[in-house]
Enzyme design. Structure first.
Site, PDB file in Angstrom:
ATOM      1  N   HIS A 117       0.864  -1.188   0.000  1.00  0.00           N
ATOM      2  CA  HIS A 117       0.000   0.000   0.000  1.00  0.00           C
ATOM      3  C   HIS A 117       0.900   1.237   0.000  1.00  0.00           C
ATOM      4  O   HIS A 117       1.866   1.310   0.760  1.00  0.00           O
ATOM      5  CB  HIS A 117      -0.898  -0.009   1.249  1.00  0.00           C
ATOM      6  CG  HIS A 117      -1.678   1.258   1.438  1.00  0.00           C
ATOM      7  ND1 HIS A 117      -1.318   2.240   2.345  1.00  0.00           N
ATOM      8  CD2 HIS A 117      -2.804   1.700   0.828  1.00  0.00           C
ATOM      9  CE1 HIS A 117      -2.200   3.222   2.291  1.00  0.00           C
ATOM     10  NE2 HIS A 117      -3.107   2.926   1.384  1.00  0.00           N
ATOM     11  N   HIS A 163       1.815  11.060  -2.249  1.00  0.00           N
ATOM     12  CA  HIS A 163       0.559  10.919  -1.530  1.00  0.00           C
ATOM     13  C   HIS A 163      -0.128  12.282  -1.570  1.00  0.00           C
ATOM     14  O   HIS A 163       0.260  13.197  -0.844  1.00  0.00           O
ATOM     15  CB  HIS A 163       0.808  10.464  -0.090  1.00  0.00           C
ATOM     16  CG  HIS A 163      -0.395   9.887   0.564  1.00  0.00           C
ATOM     17  ND1 HIS A 163      -0.478   9.668   1.911  1.00  0.00           N
ATOM     18  CD2 HIS A 163      -1.579   9.480   0.046  1.00  0.00           C
ATOM     19  CE1 HIS A 163      -1.653   9.143   2.205  1.00  0.00           C
ATOM     20  NE2 HIS A 163      -2.328   9.025   1.090  1.00  0.00           N
TER      21      HIS A 163
END
Length: 578
Positions: A117, A163
């Protein structure tokens, strides 16, 4: 103990290791049973391997190799000292050494897949650097699913990986792709899947398509424009790269939505410690109201009509081999099985916990043909993880973990994928694939087998740790925790007594673990050093898939908190299925 006495003991232990007098009584008894006149011959050792160690196919040649490996001893057999040395050596591991031995010809949906992830992050989810280094490290460990978040760079003419909506520093997509190509098949020949979270305009999607095509060339698997009725097998996709994503929203809409969610959710800190917090118990898992736990797929799965289809670059769309479904309606709609179209569905850990309460069997049925990806909830800003069993017991193939984090949950993940030769694909148990009788994860099943575990002794801390690491003035006080991670009925942890002032502790304690679903069970082993005034010190850990655990007396190497094997630290343990 005085400082002077401690120094004498320190020097003594440094010179002498694993003396015959320290062998457990069980080792001495079994040696007597299979030896004559103090020597265990080739034939005696072969009988020991077959009868006691349950190695049914052991040959005289296998026995001779063991004798040859224990140097400087009797050439025709083993004396007790040599036998003890063999049992506690690297030649006697706790897991089968069969390499890849599962059937690899079934569809991808029939396997648990080692899944990362936010694979590009070096640390926390809010402010750490983005880099290709954690991607490389994950691939070296056998991880088969790499996740990349794609965003326009500051000048809007290239693609960064970062991110979104955080302070993480970007890394160029092309650098990540080149590293993936270089390291994809270092640890395993089986396919690497790239899951892309796409926040790009059509012109940048086309640029991604060009980068991906040029970088991977012939190893890129492209099924064409038609939807797949069944996923290909890992065997047919060896040394191939697979793209998995979905038609995205338009860039600005996604960015606005993500910024909004970042402000409300991502600032919350998790209370997970680096390694000290116990794996969440599925029996009492808190099923939260997840309306506000939006993240990743949730933000992009809102129904936005046909805009995303119209804005998708055609050359980009053709690269998508595993299509991620857009969620419309409720759980019943999400979990419908289309016999003509397989797809990937993503749920956060909290979504899955809530769905499992009312739709457990439907989830299992869905995962028999389709792929379910589970990802950490958004408040895990410290890159901690959850209990992976919530995914595996419902058939979820992609239980996505923050591989740069550390802790007990990640140890379970690393333990599961030691199975099947560490290739990153583990065949799901038959009961999760039985379409005639769908498995109900909520039903408590009868006990199938009981695992008896004996913790004999430990060694190696003296050589891998500084002599004052655990205590400045005395030897350490070790104890071992041993237990099961599995379905709720099987999950438990127990511990030995604490042995004071001993670098070479001998516990000689037995534990029994009844198992209702041994196919999903993992044996958890941890060693700690008791500290009266502070938090107990960490002394090593490992996690072993019970499906591949070898019976008999075995040497169990221990790992650091980061999952790196120590040079010397190991336990001598006994395993028996009764």
């Amino acid at each position: 103990m005085s400082k002077q006495t401690y120094r004498v003991c320190f020097c003594f232990r440094r010179r002498f290791r694993l003396a015959v007098s320290e062998a457990p009584e069980d080792v001495k008894k079994v040696f007597e049973q299979y030896s004559e006149n103090g020597i265990m011959s080739i034939d005696g050792l072969q009988r020991f391997l077959i009868e006691f160690q349950k190695e049914d196919k052991a040959t005289r040649e296998d026995a001779q190799k063991i004798i040859d490996s224990v140097k400087h001893f009797h050439r025709k057999g083993l004396n007790l000292e040599a036998f003890f040395k063999y049992l506690f050596g690297d030649i006697n591991p706790p897991l089968t050494s069969l390499g890849v031995h599962h059937d690899m010809s079934a569809p991808l949906s029939h396997y648990f897949i080692y899944t990362g992830h936010n694979s590009y992050l070096t640390g926390n989810q809010l402010s750490s650097d983005c880099s290709d280094v954690p991607i490389i490290n994950a691939l070296k460990r056998g991880v088969r699913v790499i996740e990349l978040d794609l965003w326009p760079n500051s000048s809007k003419d290239d693609i960064d990986v970062l991110h979104g909506g955080t302070l993480t520093t970007p890394v160029e997509l092309l650098k990540c792709l080149r590293s993936i190509k270089e390291y994809a098949f270092v640890a395993s020949d089986y396919p690497v899947i790239l899951t892309l979270e796409d926040h790009l305009t059509p012109n940048l999607q086309a640029k991604v398509a060009e980068m991906v095509t040029k970088t991977f060339g012939g190893i890129l698997f492209c099924p064409g424009s038609e939807c797949l009725k069944e996923f290909p097998s890992p065997e047919s996709l060896k040394k191939r790269i697979i793209i998995s994503t979905k038609p995205p929203k338009e860039y600005l809409e996604v960015k606005q939505g993500k910024d909004k969610e970042d402000g409300s959710e991502r600032g919350k800190a998790s209370d997970d410690e680096a390694w000290g917090k116990e794996v969440p118990n599925l029996k009492s898992s808190h099923v939260a109201d997840y309306k506000n736990d939006l993240d990743e797929e949730d933000e992009e799965n809102a129904d936005d009509g046909d805009k995303s289809q119209h804005s998708l670059a055609p050359e980009y769309k053709q690269l998508i081999a595993i299509r991620a479904a857009k969620r419309k309606g409720g759980l019943d709609e999400w979990l419908k099985v289309d016999p003509y179209n397989v797809r990937r569905l993503s749920l956060s850990e909290q979504h899955l916990e809530k769905a499992a309460v009312t739709h457990g069997k439907l989830i299992v049925r869905f995962t028999q043909q389709n792929i379910l990806r589970v990802f950490p909830k958004s408040i895990r800003v410290d890159s901690s993880n959850y209990n992976p069993l919530i995914g595996w017991m419902h058939g979820a193939q992609m239980v996505a973990f923050n591989m740069q984090g550390h802790g007990r949950s990640l140890w379970l993940m690393q333990g599961m994928f030691k199975a099947n030769g560490g290739c990153g694909y583990v065949k799901k148990p038959d009961f999760l694939l039985n379409s005639d009788q769908i498995f109900d994860p909520k039903i408590k099943l009868p006990v199938k087998t009981t695992l008896k575990v004996t913790v004999y002794m430990g060694d190696g801390w003296y050589y891998d740790f500084h002599h004052t690491h655990f205590d400045a003035y005395s030897p350490p006080d070790f104890y071992t925790r041993v237990g099961i991670a599995g379905v709720p009925a099987d999950s438990v942890m127990k511990k030995t007594k604490t042995l004071e002032d001993d670098w070479l502790p001998s516990w000689n304690e037995e534990f029994e673990f009844p198992l209702t679903v041994p196919e999903l069970a993992l044996l958890r082993i941890e060693v700690h050093e008791y500290d009266m005034s502070e938090k107990d010190d960490f002394g090593g850990q490992t996690c072993l898939p019970i499906s591949e655990l070898r019976s008999g007396i075995r040497a169990v190497p221990l790992n650091s908190q980061k999952g790196v094997k120590y040079n010397s630290v190991k336990l001598l343990m006994g395993f028996e299925f009764i």
